[in-house]
Design an enzyme around this catalytic site. Structure first.
Site, PDB file in Angstrom:
ATOM      1  CG  ASP A   8      56.008   1.355  24.960  1.00 16.53           C
ATOM      2  OD1 ASP A   8      57.290   1.074  25.123  1.00 16.53           O
ATOM      3  OD2 ASP A   8      55.616   1.763  23.829  1.00 16.53           O
ATOM      4  CG  ASP A 129      61.885   8.437  18.508  1.00 11.85           C
ATOM      5  OD1 ASP A 129      62.409   7.366  18.562  1.00 11.85           O
ATOM      6  OD2 ASP A 129      61.655   9.036  20.008  1.00 11.85           O
TER       7      ASP A 129
END
Length: 249
Positions: A8, A129
């Protein structure tokens, strides 16, 4: 089932967030290329990269870090975060990204997913998500009324390569993946599902393998993404990959 390490990116650094909160981040490395190389050397067959700044900006921001990762590894790289247009997709593929993940835009503009799959066949995944089964968008800052499974089913005929399903409540928490919700996603839709969020140890990998299918609809859980657990040393990436390979054989 592929074991996929996550990188990330925030401000050019490798970080992990807690439940997707940009203010609750831990910096693990300021050298994304070296980090990617480390995971590849442990046997990873694919790299999962998220441009966190991009997710909020609505366009990729960490191009230099992405290029550094591409230069450091030869395995395929999938990237998500801030991809909203076909033009951006083309730029990322020109950078050397192999697979692109469409997240918020898949919920906002499903037609773009169909166009992207047509223009870049086999290279488009959809990131779903979910918070309590509902789709979250814009870097998880907003929860919609869309049911996660319903959104996945919408793309069954689009040519989407995989669904990357993240349970936000588990992400970065090391509390174990939501196996039941991931399995429901794979049993309900016909697009292979990659599990994400909460993986903490080898037992979590085992639990996903035991529930990976194939199911009556022919679908399966095709992979799992791990981040914090491998950075904190709770999960040995090479051991997880070996376990998955033994299971497949």
């Amino acid at each position: 089932m592929r074991i996929i390490p996550a990188i990330d990116l925030k401000d050019g650094q490798c970080v992990r967030l807690f439940k997707g909160d940009m203010d609750q981040n831990t910096v693990y490395s300021d050298n994304p290329g070296e980090t990617a190389k480390q995971w590849a050397e442990q046997g990873a067959e694919r790299m999962h990269v998220v441009d966190l700044n991009g997710a909020f900006a609505g366009e990729p921001v960490n191009a230099d870090a992405i290029a550094a990762i591409r230069k450091a590894i030869t395995i395929p790289m999938q990237l998500g975060g801030g991809i909203r247009t076909l033009e951006t997709l083309q730029k990322l593929f020109n950078l050397g990204v192999d697979f692109a993940i469409l997240g918020s835009v898949a919920a906002r503009d499903p037609e773009l997913v169909f166009r992207a799959c047509e223009q870049f066949p086999g290279r488009i995944s959809v990131g779903i998500d979910a918070r309590d089964g509902k789709v979250a968008v814009e870097g998880w800052a907003e929860t919609t009324d869309l049911n996660a499974v319903d959104l996945a089913k919408k793309f069954e005929d689009a040519g989407v390569a995989e669904i990357i399903f993240t349970d936000i409540a588990r992400d970065g928490t090391l509390t174990g993946p939501n196996v039941a919700a991931t399995r429901l996603m794979a049993e309900s839709a016909t697009i292979p599902v990659i599990a994400s969020g909460g993986v903490s140890c080898l037992a979590d990998i085992q639990a996903l393998l035991e529930n990976s299918g194939p199911y009556p609809n022919g679908n399966r859980i095709s992979g799992v993404i791990t981040g914090k657990a491998i950075y904190d040393g709770r999960l040995d990436l090479a051991a997880a990959i070996a376990l998955s390979r033994r299971w497949e054989n």
